[in-house]
Write an enzyme that holds these catalytic residues in place. Structure first.
Site, PDB file in Angstrom:
ATOM      1  N   SER A 440       0.844  -1.196   0.002  1.00  0.00           N
ATOM      2  CA  SER A 440       0.032  -0.207   0.129  1.00  0.00           C
ATOM      3  C   SER A 440       0.899   1.379  -0.146  1.00  0.00           C
ATOM      4  O   SER A 440       1.691   1.064   1.075  1.00  0.00           O
ATOM      5  CB  SER A 440      -0.864   0.167   1.161  1.00  0.00           C
ATOM      6  OG  SER A 440      -1.276   1.333   1.406  1.00  0.00           O
ATOM      7  N   ARG A 441       0.772   2.119  -1.218  1.00  0.00           N
ATOM      8  CA  ARG A 441       1.800   3.049  -1.002  1.00  0.00           C
ATOM      9  C   ARG A 441       1.411   4.391  -0.119  1.00  0.00           C
ATOM     10  O   ARG A 441       2.090   5.315  -0.209  1.00  0.00           O
ATOM     11  CB  ARG A 441       2.127   3.537  -2.618  1.00  0.00           C
ATOM     12  CG  ARG A 441       2.627   2.784  -3.593  1.00  0.00           C
ATOM     13  CD  ARG A 441       2.993   2.845  -4.937  1.00  0.00           C
ATOM     14  NE  ARG A 441       3.093   1.604  -5.460  1.00  0.00           N
ATOM     15  CZ  ARG A 441       2.399   0.870  -6.456  1.00  0.00           C
ATOM     16  NH1 ARG A 441       1.299   1.421  -6.483  1.00  0.00           N
ATOM     17  NH2 ARG A 441       2.623  -0.073  -6.899  1.00  0.00           N
TER      18      ARG A 441
END
Ligand code: ATP
Ligand code: MG
Length: 575
Positions: A440-441
């Protein structure tokens, strides 16, 4: 070469008188500013009216044509909301039939839900066209001498040579609060057997995404209730997180658990089913209803049997509905299940429209197809109300191949992906999240302080465990530290297993993560794990109720709170 004269044909039941004829010629002269050759054709169906056709323009003075004008005036009022009655009255009072030029096209060919229409030079891309039998279509191709149109209804009702009328508006979707709890098709019509839905507004299905100034950073968590995701790959409100995996790996289940977990959190959920079986959609609606999640959820369904155009517009329609809630300041969660089928529907349309195929036979603009959809997810600035729309697109892979065309496209558009692994799924590790390939950026920004503190090094521990596991597979004599690491890893994996429709609230996740890092489950046999977790949670919730409520309400927990939770858990586990 002499220029050809413009030709006009007058249709009427009786031959026009000389004065009428002169007036008609004068009108044409004024209108086109050149000489027009006028001829007359008898048409007995036009009892006491007439119709003048000149090129693509039709001036319809038959009773039928006037009624069409009136009905168009009236239908353009939909979307006026509750004030529609006075507006209708006004329209009726002020209505005088005008000699309005109306562009009328002719159906040149119809095949497989695609119609080619000639003589409509001034339509715009995405405009809705109306066919004689009441069928609606949308303009998709603008060629030099004809246009390509996709149909939303059955093409058997359309004949070659029949007339096509402009509607003057782009494809849109009725939206409103009353849609919550309903199942609708891609045009907003209810398909759950319930009564008609009263719309508050009408929004175009294609809208530009909010710009940079209109957005603010993602900072509030969108909790899935699944510990694997909330602890290691947290999702924030306004983020786009892809759920990707082979068929039957629990992709839909992750999305549904997230929807169920939004209960009481004031989030509107929209589930868009594309190309799925009607029976699975109705099963899904049933499950959502059983878990009390239908009250705040809208299901948009374009099933496998729906025409490809409907499957193509379904996600945009769902998105338009989501935007309605987002721009009114609410938080929205939208699931697109799934975009692989969406791309396939679009490919079918494109090939039928004669566009040239590219990689994997998809048309060249298939990236834009999904980029313009997913870019519309946003966390709006406070000036725009601060609403948000979180998108969870789903993509199906073939034999775990994430480097195929559509998966790579969508991976590069989204802010991260949850990769579901079929080996893990079949070994009983469900949700089958592959920790190495998921990311998850947005990361820690989308976690509350309490969760961030409790998560600690769990992701690193699991990564080490996975490596050790492969490395030590065939060796029997292990040293004490390695063995400890292995059992710890196994225990963590076991703890992350979660049944469907059993989301953990945040404080429970905090307790379990703290207990796991204090290695309190080290001596629990795998088969006893479930009961142990249940009893532990019940005990800590009872003894440390204040802290649990604080975490739920504020998302905060200081060092002392965490220590209290940890010691309460330790005390229980010793007992
Ligand atoms: P498809 O490719 O057909 O869309 P999918 O990847 O969406 O499949 P699901 O339909 O979500 O997969 O799940 C497949 C099956 O696994 C379902 O029967 C579901 O009930 C079951 N399942 C999913 N998650 C879990 C879980 N956490 N615990 C137990 N069973 C689960
Ligand atoms: Mg599914």
């Amino acid at each position: 070469m002499a220029a050809l004269n413009r030709q006009a044909v007058l249709y009427s039941a009786q031959k026009p008188s000389d004065t009428q004829w002169q007036r008609m010629e004068a009108f044409l002269q004024r209108r086109y500013d050149e000489a027009v050759t006028l001829s007359w054709t008898q048409d007995m169906s036009l009892k006491n009216g007439f119709r003048l056709e000149c090129g693509d323009d039709i001036f319809d003075w038959s009773p039928e044509g006037r009624f069409r004008q009136l009905s168009q005036n009236l239908t353009s009022l939909t979307g006026a909301g509750p004030d529609i009655i006075p507006l209708m009255r006004e329209t009726l009072h002020n209505w005088t039939p005008k000699a309005m030029a109306q562009t009328v096209g002719r159906v040149r060919a119809v095949q497989d839900g695609i119609v080619r229409v000639s003589g409509m030079a001034d339509v715009f891309y995405g405009e809705i066209l109306l066919f004689e039998s009441g069928v609606r279509g949308m303009v998709m191709n603008l060629d030099e001498d004809e246009i390509g149109c996709i149909l939303f209804d059955d093409d058997a009702l359309i004949q070659q040579g029949s007339a096509v009328y402009r509607s003057g508006r782009v494809a849109g979707m009725p939206v409103g609060n009353a849609f919550k709890g309903r199942v609708i098709d891609a045009l907003g019509t209810p398909i759950d057997g319930g009564e008609a839905i009263e719309a508050d507004d009408y929004r175009p299905i294609e809208q530009p995404a909010p710009g940079i100034i209109d957005r603010q950073p993602v900072n509030t968590p969108m909790e899935t209730g699944l510990m694997t995701i909330d602890a290691m790959f947290p999702i924030g409100r306004g983020q786009r997180e892809l759920i990707i995996g082979d068929r039957q790996t629990g992709k839909t289940a992750v999305a549904l658990d997230t929807i169920v977990n939004q209960k009481g959190k004031n989030v509107v959920c929209i589930y868009v089913a594309i190309g799925q079986k009607t029976s699975s959609v109705s099963q899904l609606v049933e499950n959502l209803r059983k878990h009390g999640a239908m009250d705040y959820t809208v299901v948009v369904s374009a099933s496998a049997s729906a025409p490809a155009p409907l499957q193509y517009i379904a996600p945009y329609a769902g998105c338009a509905l989501g935007e309605y809630f987002m721009y009114s300041g609410q938080d929205v969660l939208i699931v697109y299940d799934d975009l692989s089928k969406h791309a396939v529907a679009y490919r079918a349309l494109s090939l039928l429209l004669g566009r040239s195929p590219g990689r994997e036979a998809y048309p060249g603009d298939v990236f834009y197809l999904h980029a313009r959809l997913l870019e519309r997810a946003a966390h709006l600035s406070d000036a725009l109300g601060g609403g948000s729309m979180t998108a969870l697109p789903i993509v199906e892979t073939q034999a775990g191949d994430v480097s195929a065309y559509i998966p790579t496209n969508i991976i590069s558009i989204t802010d991260g992906q949850i990769f579901l692994d079929s080996d893990l799924f079949f070994s009983g590790q469900r949700p089958a999240v592959n920790i190495g390939l998921s990311v998850s950026r947005v990361g820690g920004d989308a976690q509350t302080k309490a969760m961030k503190k409790a998560t600690g090094s769990i992701r690193l521990d699991l990564a080490q465990y996975r490596e050790l596991e492969v490395f030590t597979q065939f060796s029997s004599d292990l040293d004490e530290t390695t063995r400890m690491q292995l059992t710890n890893g196994q225990m963590l994996m076991r703890l992350l297993r979660q049944k469907q429709y059993h989301p953990y609230p945040q404080h429970q996740q905090v307790i379990l993560l703290l207990a796991a890092q204090a290695r309190l489950f080290q001596h629990i046999a795998p088969k006893d794990m479930e009961a142990c977790v249940r009893n532990l949670l019940a005990h800590v919730e009872q003894t440390q109720g204040v802290i649990c409520r604080k975490i739920e309400q504020t998302g905060l927990a200081d060092a002392e709170d965490l220590e209290n939770l940890r010691s309460a858990a330790a005390a229980f586990m010793k007992g």
